[in-house]
Design a protein around this motif. Structure first.
Motif, PDB file in Angstrom:
ATOM      1  N   ALA A  24      28.602  34.562  37.176  1.00 32.93           N
ATOM      2  CA  ALA A  24      29.031  33.600  38.196  1.00 32.93           C
ATOM      3  C   ALA A  24      30.541  33.402  38.132  1.00 32.93           C
ATOM      4  O   ALA A  24      31.222  33.321  39.164  1.00 32.93           O
ATOM      5  CB  ALA A  24      28.300  32.271  38.005  1.00 32.93           C
ATOM      6  N   GLY A  25      31.078  33.360  36.900  1.00 33.20           N
ATOM      7  CA  GLY A  25      32.524  33.212  36.754  1.00 33.20           C
ATOM      8  C   GLY A  25      33.280  34.431  37.255  1.00 33.20           C
ATOM      9  O   GLY A  25      34.318  34.298  37.922  1.00 33.20           O
ATOM     10  N   LEU A  26      32.762  35.618  36.960  1.00 32.35           N
ATOM     11  CA  LEU A  26      33.412  36.844  37.446  1.00 32.35           C
ATOM     12  C   LEU A  26      33.355  36.929  38.970  1.00 32.35           C
ATOM     13  O   LEU A  26      34.322  37.361  39.608  1.00 32.35           O
ATOM     14  CB  LEU A  26      32.735  38.067  36.830  1.00 32.35           C
ATOM     15  CG  LEU A  26      32.998  38.331  35.346  1.00 32.35           C
ATOM     16  CD1 LEU A  26      32.161  39.506  34.862  1.00 32.35           C
ATOM     17  CD2 LEU A  26      34.475  38.609  35.111  1.00 32.35           C
ATOM     18  N   ALA A  27      32.246  36.509  39.542  1.00 27.58           N
ATOM     19  CA  ALA A  27      32.118  36.530  41.003  1.00 27.58           C
ATOM     20  C   ALA A  27      33.102  35.556  41.637  1.00 27.58           C
ATOM     21  O   ALA A  27      33.719  35.857  42.672  1.00 27.58           O
ATOM     22  CB  ALA A  27      30.694  36.193  41.407  1.00 27.58           C
ATOM     23  N   ALA A  46      44.195  45.921  36.521  1.00 29.30           N
ATOM     24  CA  ALA A  46      43.180  45.628  35.512  1.00 29.30           C
ATOM     25  C   ALA A  46      42.118  44.686  36.051  1.00 29.30           C
ATOM     26  O   ALA A  46      40.945  44.785  35.689  1.00 29.30           O
ATOM     27  CB  ALA A  46      43.836  45.020  34.277  1.00 29.30           C
ATOM     28  N   ARG A  47      42.516  43.771  36.936  1.00 30.51           N
ATOM     29  CA  ARG A  47      41.554  42.814  37.502  1.00 30.51           C
ATOM     30  C   ARG A  47      40.627  43.460  38.525  1.00 30.51           C
ATOM     31  O   ARG A  47      39.676  42.833  38.990  1.00 30.51           O
ATOM     32  CB  ARG A  47      42.299  41.641  38.142  1.00 30.51           C
ATOM     33  CG  ARG A  47      42.996  40.758  37.127  1.00 30.51           C
ATOM     34  CD  ARG A  47      43.874  39.725  37.806  1.00 30.51           C
ATOM     35  NE  ARG A  47      43.117  38.683  38.480  1.00 30.51           N
ATOM     36  CZ  ARG A  47      42.730  37.535  37.912  1.00 30.51           C
ATOM     37  NH1 ARG A  47      42.994  37.312  36.637  1.00 30.51           N
ATOM     38  NH2 ARG A  47      42.076  36.630  38.609  1.00 30.51           N
ATOM     39  N   VAL A  87      25.278  43.333  36.532  1.00 29.66           N
ATOM     40  CA  VAL A  87      26.689  43.024  36.780  1.00 29.66           C
ATOM     41  C   VAL A  87      27.111  43.416  38.197  1.00 29.66           C
ATOM     42  O   VAL A  87      27.617  42.580  38.946  1.00 29.66           O
ATOM     43  CB  VAL A  87      27.594  43.686  35.716  1.00 29.66           C
ATOM     44  CG1 VAL A  87      29.064  43.575  36.122  1.00 29.66           C
ATOM     45  CG2 VAL A  87      27.382  43.018  34.359  1.00 29.66           C
ATOM     46  N   PRO A  88      26.922  44.679  38.615  1.00 25.15           N
ATOM     47  CA  PRO A  88      27.320  45.003  39.991  1.00 25.15           C
ATOM     48  C   PRO A  88      26.512  44.243  41.030  1.00 25.15           C
ATOM     49  O   PRO A  88      27.054  43.852  42.082  1.00 25.15           O
ATOM     50  CB  PRO A  88      27.073  46.513  40.090  1.00 25.15           C
ATOM     51  CG  PRO A  88      26.104  46.826  39.005  1.00 25.15           C
ATOM     52  CD  PRO A  88      26.419  45.866  37.906  1.00 25.15           C
ATOM     53  N   ALA A  89      25.220  44.019  40.767  1.00 17.75           N
ATOM     54  CA  ALA A  89      24.393  43.304  41.737  1.00 17.75           C
ATOM     55  C   ALA A  89      24.877  41.874  41.919  1.00 17.75           C
ATOM     56  O   ALA A  89      24.979  41.370  43.053  1.00 17.75           O
ATOM     57  CB  ALA A  89      22.932  43.323  41.288  1.00 17.75           C
ATOM     58  N   ALA A  90      25.181  41.189  40.815  1.00 18.43           N
ATOM     59  CA  ALA A  90      25.647  39.807  40.903  1.00 18.43           C
ATOM     60  C   ALA A  90      27.002  39.722  41.603  1.00 18.43           C
ATOM     61  O   ALA A  90      27.237  38.833  42.437  1.00 18.43           O
ATOM     62  CB  ALA A  90      25.726  39.194  39.511  1.00 18.43           C
ATOM     63  N   LEU A  91      27.909  40.640  41.279  1.00 14.08           N
ATOM     64  CA  LEU A  91      29.222  40.623  41.908  1.00 14.08           C
ATOM     65  C   LEU A  91      29.139  40.926  43.400  1.00 14.08           C
ATOM     66  O   LEU A  91      29.968  40.464  44.187  1.00 14.08           O
ATOM     67  CB  LEU A  91      30.150  41.616  41.208  1.00 14.08           C
ATOM     68  CG  LEU A  91      30.518  41.251  39.767  1.00 14.08           C
ATOM     69  CD1 LEU A  91      31.368  42.346  39.130  1.00 14.08           C
ATOM     70  CD2 LEU A  91      31.255  39.929  39.720  1.00 14.08           C
ATOM     71  N   ALA A  92      28.121  41.680  43.782  1.00 14.05           N
ATOM     72  CA  ALA A  92      27.925  41.979  45.204  1.00 14.05           C
ATOM     73  C   ALA A  92      27.282  40.816  45.954  1.00 14.05           C
ATOM     74  O   ALA A  92      27.258  40.818  47.190  1.00 14.05           O
ATOM     75  CB  ALA A  92      27.072  43.231  45.359  1.00 14.05           C
ATOM     76  N   TRP A 141      40.804  45.963  31.171  1.00 10.71           N
ATOM     77  CA  TRP A 141      39.697  45.641  32.070  1.00 10.71           C
ATOM     78  C   TRP A 141      38.776  44.598  31.445  1.00 10.71           C
ATOM     79  O   TRP A 141      38.680  44.471  30.216  1.00 10.71           O
ATOM     80  CB  TRP A 141      38.871  46.887  32.374  1.00 10.71           C
ATOM     81  CG  TRP A 141      39.603  48.005  33.039  1.00 10.71           C
ATOM     82  CD1 TRP A 141      40.883  47.971  33.553  1.00 10.71           C
ATOM     83  CD2 TRP A 141      39.125  49.334  33.242  1.00 10.71           C
ATOM     84  NE1 TRP A 141      41.219  49.191  34.076  1.00 10.71           N
ATOM     85  CE2 TRP A 141      40.150  50.052  33.900  1.00 10.71           C
ATOM     86  CE3 TRP A 141      37.943  49.981  32.947  1.00 10.71           C
ATOM     87  CZ2 TRP A 141      40.017  51.385  34.260  1.00 10.71           C
ATOM     88  CZ3 TRP A 141      37.795  51.319  33.293  1.00 10.71           C
ATOM     89  CH2 TRP A 141      38.823  52.014  33.952  1.00 10.71           C
ATOM     90  N   GLU A 142      38.089  43.878  32.302  1.00  9.49           N
ATOM     91  CA  GLU A 142      37.018  43.007  31.839  1.00  9.49           C
ATOM     92  C   GLU A 142      35.893  43.877  31.289  1.00  9.49           C
ATOM     93  O   GLU A 142      35.512  44.886  31.902  1.00  9.49           O
ATOM     94  CB  GLU A 142      36.488  42.159  32.999  1.00  9.49           C
ATOM     95  CG  GLU A 142      35.520  41.078  32.608  1.00  9.49           C
ATOM     96  CD  GLU A 142      36.207  39.844  32.051  1.00  9.49           C
ATOM     97  OE1 GLU A 142      35.556  39.116  31.288  1.00  9.49           O
ATOM     98  OE2 GLU A 142      37.386  39.604  32.404  1.00  9.49           O
TER      99      GLU A 142
END
Length: 551
Positions: free
Chosen positions: A75-78, A167-168, A211-216, A189-190
């Motif tokens: 959630a924080g990365l998103a 990097a972000r 990870v990719p699913a949540a960020l999407a 990178w994270e």
């Protein structure tokens, strides 16, 4: 007779003869204490030789609970990505977690771009769509994953995105101590740690997929809820849909129904069948045994007709409900998170019944080693691939195959029919397309066309599967080399217009893709398996010719 086993939001319906076959297997599994032993992560379930690896690969059973710890961080990365204006997520990776992440996002209706290919057309299109809003999630250490990371990092640099800003743009999912983790931390990178006790094939509910699913934008918390509701039933000897499903799969493999034809019929799980395909093939296809999963377009598609070699599985509507496919042997229904856990559990149960190690991949490395050998060069020179004259040229299509296989064929139709006739008894034909999944999507139309043509040519129609290269190398590739030796293969490669160099490597993406295709073909022919390679001098025109040759 019909049996319906429900628990945790999942319903498994078994109908007809398969019920009698699977009940004996189910009783034996219960007698042997398999449900409790598996829930307790007993590594000896598949024999003493398999125990050392199994002890390091059973963490997936706990992912519905342990992956909860990822949710706050994701959630924080998103939120950070939104603040940075990054709303386009690209997954650059390979293996079983790529189709899992794709299925999660397609089912949730959110956009995720999955790059698990070296096809330069596909990669160039992603780069051309604009990098200003792009966040890259990278996972895996395959050749194509490494090449994609290098290409994307260079693309950001050329777009003026450098230093901390660059990097972000990257999030790496990597196991502690891996080369990827080291490179990612060095680049700033994270890094999200991946689970050390979960193999890639079983990581649908782990970090590499979530990870990719949540960020999407997918709701991974709800996904884990769905899986957790089923997890409690997995210890039960009865009223355990995953055990019943595994018994049905194992009984099918022991009998002659060793082709598992999967059709979606209103499940709402977009892309799930492709993930299930790689799981079943990789878990069971070894030591000359296994279940060959065949994903068809629907219950009315060529190849879903009932034969004495097929075990049909419907995703969605139960087979005793009105509608097409009601006489199919098995159907499974339920939400996506629970389906991931259901199929993983059923696959390892089936592996025990069949007598194979579910976590070993003894034959995956052959094609990878062959590819690496083709790419190996002296003093940084580009790889050299020996090109042989085609056996036949028809406008935009070259045919490369031994003359004894073609049997004097002089047209594309005759070539394809010769290959269909070369499929061994009780065998199958696999179409392997090293092309652009979007731009060359028409290649997938060849599967039903070949299945239909094979039904007219042979007294016993050969099942036909379809896979994109190199994705299939990490999926059905294990079955192709390690399963029953009864496959025939149609490999499709295509000309490249506008290749993409791989920074720091002496090859381009196009050369890597061709080396992967040649490496795989070399192994298949050495086994030996009947194999034809068709090369498209012009991709669009060549695909039109192939489709036309079958219509």
């Amino acid at each position: 007779m019909t049996s319906v086993v429900t628990a945790g939001g999942i319903s498994v319906t078994i109908r007809g003869p398969v019920l009698d076959e699977s009940e004996t297997v189910l009783d034996r599994l219960v007698y042997d204490g398999v449900p409790g032993a598996l829930a307790s992560r007993n590594a000896k379930l598949w024999g003493p030789d398999a125990a050392p690896l199994a002890a390091r690969r059973l963490g997936w059973l706990g992912l519905p609970e342990t992956s909860r710890s990822l949710v706050p961080r994701l959630a924080g990365l998103a939120a950070r990505a939104r603040d940075d204006g990054l709303d386009r997520v690209v997954l650059a990776g390979a293996g079983g977690t790529a189709p899992a992440a794709e299925a999660i996002c397609r089912t949730a209706g959110v956009e995720l771009t999955v790059l698990d290919t070296a096809d330069p057309h596909e990669v160039a299109r992603v780069l051309a769509a604009g990098l200003e809003r792009t966040l890259v999630v990278t996972a895996g250490e395959s050749l194509e994953a490494d090449a994609l990371r290098r290409v994307l990092a260079r693309a950001f640099a050329e777009a003026g995105v450098e230093g901390e800003a660059a990097a972000r743009r990257f999030v790496a999912v990597a196991e502690a101590g891996s080369a990827l983790e080291g490179a990612a931390r060095e680049a700033g990178w994270e890094v999200v740690p991946s689970e050390p006790d979960v193999g890639d094939r079983f990581g649908a509910l782990g970090a590499a997929a979530l990870v990719p699913a949540a960020l999407a934008g997918a709701d991974v918390d709800a996904l884990l809820d769905e899986a957790y509701r089923l997890a409690g039933a997995l210890r039960q000897p009865y009223d355990n849909p995953a055990l019943a499903f595994g018994a049905a799969l194992g009984a099918s493999a022991l009998g002659r129904r060793d082709k598992l034809v999967i059709a979606d019929h209103g499940s709402g799980l977009a892309g799930f069948a492709g993930w299930a395909e790689q799981l079943v093939a990789g878990v069971t296809g070894k030591q000359g045994k296994g279940l060959l999963p065949i994903v068809v377009e629907g219950v009315d598609s060529p190849g879903f007709e009932l034969t004495d070699e097929l075990r049909r599985v419907i995703l969605g509507r139960r087979p005793d409900e009105p509608g097409p496919g009601r006489e199919a042997g098995v159907s499974v229904a339920g939400p996506l998170g629970a389906q991931f856990l259901l199929w993983e559990y059923a696959a390892v149960v089936a592996a025990r019944v069949i007598g194979v190690d579910p976590f070993a991949e003894p034959d995956v490395g052959e094609s990878l080693d062959s590819t690496a050998a083709l790419l190996r060069s002296e003093e940084g020179a580009a790889p050299t691939v020996v090109h042989r004259p085609p056996a036949l040229v028809s406008d935009a299509v070259e045919v490369h195959a031994p003359e004894e296989l073609l049997k004097g064929a002089r047209t594309l139709t005759e070539v394809l029919e010769a290959l269909l006739e070369a499929v061994p008894e009780h065998g199958y034909l696999a179409v392997l397309a090293y092309l652009d999944r979007s731009g060359d999507a028409r290649a997938a139309d060849l599967r039903p066309l070949l299945a239909e043509r094979g039904g007219r040519l042979r007294k016993r129609a050969a099942p036909v599967t379809f896979g994109w290269g190199p994705r299939h190398l990490h999926a059905t590739g294990q079955y192709h080399k390690g399963g029953p030796p009864n496959g025939a293969f149609l490999q499709i490669t295509g000309a490249v217009s506008g290749d993409v160099p791989v920074p720091g490597r002496p090859y381009t993406l196009g050369e890597l893709q061709l080396a992967q295709a040649f490496g795989d073909l070399r192994v298949l022919r050495s086994l030996p398996r009947p194999a034809v390679r068709v090369h498209l001098r012009d991709r669009a025109e060549g695909l039109s010719q192939l489709v036309g040759a079958l219509t």
